[in-house]
Motif scaffolding. Structure first.
Motif, PDB file in Angstrom:
ATOM      1  N   MET A   1       0.827  -1.210   0.000  1.00 17.91           N
ATOM      2  CA  MET A   1       0.000   0.000   0.000  1.00 17.91           C
ATOM      3  C   MET A   1       0.862   1.261   0.000  1.00 17.91           C
ATOM      4  N   ILE A   2       1.986   1.239   0.691  1.00 15.73           N
ATOM      5  CA  ILE A   2       2.873   2.415   0.677  1.00 15.73           C
ATOM      6  C   ILE A   2       3.458   2.628  -0.715  1.00 15.73           C
ATOM      7  N   LEU A   3       3.888   1.554  -1.372  1.00 15.17           N
ATOM      8  CA  LEU A   3       4.408   1.681  -2.727  1.00 15.17           C
ATOM      9  C   LEU A   3       3.311   2.108  -3.705  1.00 15.17           C
ATOM     10  N   ALA A   4       2.071   1.654  -3.449  1.00 17.45           N
ATOM     11  CA  ALA A   4       0.970   2.030  -4.335  1.00 17.45           C
ATOM     12  C   ALA A   4       0.681   3.521  -4.274  1.00 17.45           C
ATOM     13  N   SER A   5       0.958   4.147  -3.138  1.00 13.71           N
ATOM     14  CA  SER A   5       0.702   5.584  -3.031  1.00 13.71           C
ATOM     15  C   SER A   5       1.626   6.413  -3.915  1.00 13.71           C
ATOM     16  N   PHE A   6       2.738   5.808  -4.368  1.00 15.46           N
ATOM     17  CA  PHE A   6       3.662   6.504  -5.273  1.00 15.46           C
ATOM     18  C   PHE A   6       3.493   6.059  -6.729  1.00 15.46           C
TER      19      PHE A   6
ATOM     20  N   LEU B   1      -0.063  -0.176 -10.050  1.00 13.45           N
ATOM     21  CA  LEU B   1      -1.068  -0.599  -9.073  1.00 13.45           C
ATOM     22  C   LEU B   1      -1.301  -2.106  -9.141  1.00 13.45           C
ATOM     23  N   TYR B   2      -1.210  -2.680 -10.354  1.00 12.71           N
ATOM     24  CA  TYR B   2      -1.315  -4.135 -10.465  1.00 12.71           C
ATOM     25  C   TYR B   2      -0.232  -4.827  -9.637  1.00 12.71           C
ATOM     26  N   LEU B   3       0.977  -4.282  -9.691  1.00 16.42           N
ATOM     27  CA  LEU B   3       2.099  -4.921  -9.000  1.00 16.42           C
ATOM     28  C   LEU B   3       2.057  -4.689  -7.493  1.00 16.42           C
ATOM     29  N   THR B   4       1.713  -3.484  -7.079  1.00 16.35           N
ATOM     30  CA  THR B   4       1.777  -3.140  -5.654  1.00 16.35           C
ATOM     31  C   THR B   4       0.529  -3.609  -4.903  1.00 16.35           C
TER      32      THR B   4
ATOM     33  N   PHE C   1     -10.664   9.084   1.474  1.00 14.68           N
ATOM     34  CA  PHE C   1     -10.514   9.665   0.148  1.00 14.68           C
ATOM     35  C   PHE C   1     -10.975  11.119   0.118  1.00 14.68           C
ATOM     36  N   ASN C   2     -12.077  11.409   0.787  1.00 14.38           N
ATOM     37  CA  ASN C   2     -12.562  12.790   0.825  1.00 14.38           C
ATOM     38  C   ASN C   2     -11.624  13.711   1.588  1.00 14.38           C
ATOM     39  N   SER C   3     -10.882  13.153   2.540  1.00 14.18           N
ATOM     40  CA  SER C   3     -10.022  13.985   3.379  1.00 14.18           C
ATOM     41  C   SER C   3      -8.589  14.084   2.858  1.00 14.18           C
ATOM     42  N   TYR C   4      -8.032  12.963   2.341  1.00 11.08           N
ATOM     43  CA  TYR C   4      -6.609  12.935   2.005  1.00 11.08           C
ATOM     44  C   TYR C   4      -6.326  12.544   0.556  1.00 11.08           C
ATOM     45  N   GLY C   5      -7.337  12.227  -0.240  1.00  9.58           N
ATOM     46  CA  GLY C   5      -7.091  11.755  -1.592  1.00  9.58           C
ATOM     47  C   GLY C   5      -6.699  10.290  -1.609  1.00  9.58           C
ATOM     48  N   TRP C   6      -6.536   9.720  -2.807  1.00  6.94           N
ATOM     49  CA  TRP C   6      -6.270   8.281  -2.864  1.00  6.94           C
ATOM     50  C   TRP C   6      -4.842   7.948  -2.446  1.00  6.94           C
TER      51      TRP C   6
ATOM     52  N   GLY D   1      -2.894   9.641  -0.152  1.00  6.22           N
ATOM     53  CA  GLY D   1      -2.847   9.720   1.305  1.00  6.22           C
ATOM     54  C   GLY D   1      -3.621   8.594   1.960  1.00  6.22           C
ATOM     55  N   SER D   2      -4.735   8.190   1.330  1.00  6.24           N
ATOM     56  CA  SER D   2      -5.523   7.071   1.875  1.00  6.24           C
ATOM     57  C   SER D   2      -4.730   5.775   1.838  1.00  6.24           C
ATOM     58  N   PHE D   3      -3.990   5.550   0.745  1.00  3.27           N
ATOM     59  CA  PHE D   3      -3.190   4.334   0.665  1.00  3.27           C
ATOM     60  C   PHE D   3      -2.082   4.318   1.712  1.00  3.27           C
ATOM     61  N   LEU D   4      -1.492   5.475   1.999  1.00  4.62           N
ATOM     62  CA  LEU D   4      -0.482   5.540   3.057  1.00  4.62           C
ATOM     63  C   LEU D   4      -1.078   5.187   4.416  1.00  4.62           C
ATOM     64  N   ILE D   5      -2.265   5.741   4.705  1.00  2.00           N
ATOM     65  CA  ILE D   5      -2.912   5.455   5.995  1.00  2.00           C
ATOM     66  C   ILE D   5      -3.325   3.989   6.072  1.00  2.00           C
ATOM     67  N   LEU D   6      -3.837   3.442   4.973  1.00  2.00           N
ATOM     68  CA  LEU D   6      -4.222   2.028   4.977  1.00  2.00           C
ATOM     69  C   LEU D   6      -3.007   1.123   5.145  1.00  2.00           C
ATOM     70  N   GLY D   7      -1.867   1.533   4.581  1.00  3.50           N
ATOM     71  CA  GLY D   7      -0.656   0.757   4.807  1.00  3.50           C
ATOM     72  C   GLY D   7      -0.257   0.716   6.266  1.00  3.50           C
ATOM     73  N   ALA D   8      -0.417   1.846   6.953  1.00  2.00           N
ATOM     74  CA  ALA D   8      -0.124   1.861   8.393  1.00  2.00           C
ATOM     75  C   ALA D   8      -1.126   1.021   9.172  1.00  2.00           C
ATOM     76  N   ILE D   9      -2.407   1.052   8.744  1.00  2.00           N
ATOM     77  CA  ILE D   9      -3.428   0.256   9.437  1.00  2.00           C
ATOM     78  C   ILE D   9      -3.151  -1.237   9.287  1.00  2.00           C
ATOM     79  N   PHE D  10      -2.582  -1.626   8.151  1.00  2.00           N
ATOM     80  CA  PHE D  10      -2.279  -3.040   7.933  1.00  2.00           C
ATOM     81  C   PHE D  10      -1.243  -3.569   8.914  1.00  2.00           C
TER      82      PHE D  10
END
Length: 350
Positions: A106-111, A118-121, A175-180, A182-191
């Motif tokens: 998810m962190i790599l997907a944010s970049f 996105l397929y790979l990450t 997504f409404n607060s941080y965009g896709w 930023g959301s992927f970064l937060i989801l990576g931390a949640i994981f």
């Protein structure tokens, strides 16, 4: 339907030693609740971002659907790999590695700057991490519970609807607060919470490698007892891995085909019609197979009953013949005692 006696005859014996059926096992159930919730719910909840990602990268619905389909396919196809790792190293390290893979993906997907990335990450790395979360969570419950296993499995599998009902609106909020990105970064931390869940999956007894080395050194009787006690868990782990392979093909090609149908028709109602046809046909197929199965079981039960009746009749005939022969011997002996030998018989014997 099969009789109760046949069911008891074919039932597997309880494992030895018996699982604790409680104690730390309920903590393991909570950890499995988290792992199963992430594994089943995240590939569906991440679709909240797809419409906006499609507009950003100027792609079609079919192309964007490959993200979740690759993630699900890798998650299910990675079942045998996860099964081998669980059998060799236990559930705890596999779940921790799975959480780290999901976080990294998810962190790599944010970049990412294209759908291929996105397929790979998200698809490959994230799907492999979910595979390492799902398999051990399903396996370790059987090692902690035997009599209460249905209840424990029910609590653990409840993580899927709970996470699905909360992750989707949570992803929309992110997504409404941080965009896709930023959301992927937060989801990576949640994981990373999956790593915490893996730390809670304390193994029961010695580690698999220690148990294998100990069984080689021990006597033949001790090693056979240990193998018998481990057959159930190892077979269950391998069976789950094979089932996930079967699920790999539908989840890989289903979403892209649905996206292609949406691109052609431009209406969602045809997706619902096609999905309903697939579900209805599969239900009819299962109904027919179930009816055939019960019919074959009934025939087998009748043959077994006839065989037992025939063997019982043969045994009764043999017992009757044996009793008659004994009665004849008794009558001959009694007649000899009541009829003493005559003088001529005595002379002939002399």
């Amino acid at each position: 339907m099969p009789s109760e006696s046949s069911v008891k005859a074919t039932a597997a014996p309880p494992p030895f030693p018996l699982p604790p059926d409680g104690g730390w096992g309920w903590v393991v159930v909570c950890a499995s609740f988290i792992s199963i919730g992430f594994s089943y719910a995240f590939p569906k909840a991440v679709t909240v971002f797809f419409n906006d990602i499609k507009d950003i990268f100027k792609t079609t619905s079919s192309q964007i659907a490959w993200i979740s389909s690759i993630m699900l396919a890798v998650m299910y196809a990675g079942g045998p790999i996860s099964s081998v790792l669980v059998n060799n190293y236990g559930s705890r390290p596999v779940v921790i590695v799975g959480g780290l893979l999901c976080c990294t993906g998810m962190i790599l997907a944010s970049f990412s700057s294209s759908v291929i990335e996105l397929y790979l990450t998200v698809g490959f790395i994230g799907g492999l991490g979910l595979a390492f979360n799902l398999q051990p969570a399903l396996t370790i419950i059987g090692k902690y519970f035997y009599r209460k296993r249905p209840l424990a499995n029910g609590f653990a599998m409840a993580g899927s609807p709970v996470f699905l009902s909360t992750l989707a609106p949570f992803n929309q909020f992110l997504f409404n607060s941080y965009g896709w990105k930023g959301s992927f970064l937060i989801l990576g931390a949640i994981f990373l919470h999956s790593c915490v869940a893996g730390c809670l999956m304390r193994p029961v007894g010695p580690s698999p490698r220690a148990a294998k080395s100990k069984s080689k050194v021990g006597s033949r009787q001790d090693s056979s007892t240990k193998r018998l006690s481990k057959v159930g868990a190892s077979r269950f782990s391998s069976a789950v891995g094979l089932v996930t392979i079967v699920e790999c093909c539908p989840v890989l090609f289903g979403p892209p085909l649905a996206g292609k149908l949406l691109d052609i028709t431009g209406q969602y109602k045809y997706l619902y019609i096609a999905s309903g046809i697939v579900v209805l046909s599969s239900g009819i197929y299962l109904l027919i197979c179930n009816a055939i199965n019960y019919r074959l079981l009934e025939k087998e039960r009748k043959r077994e009953k006839a065989r037992r009746k025939k063997s019982a009749s043969q045994a009764s005939k043999e017992m009757e013949a044996l009793s008659r022969s004994k009665q004849d011997d008794v009558t001959v002996k009694v007649s000899n005692t009541h009829n003493p030998p005559s003088d001529r018989d005595k002379e002939s014997s002399i």
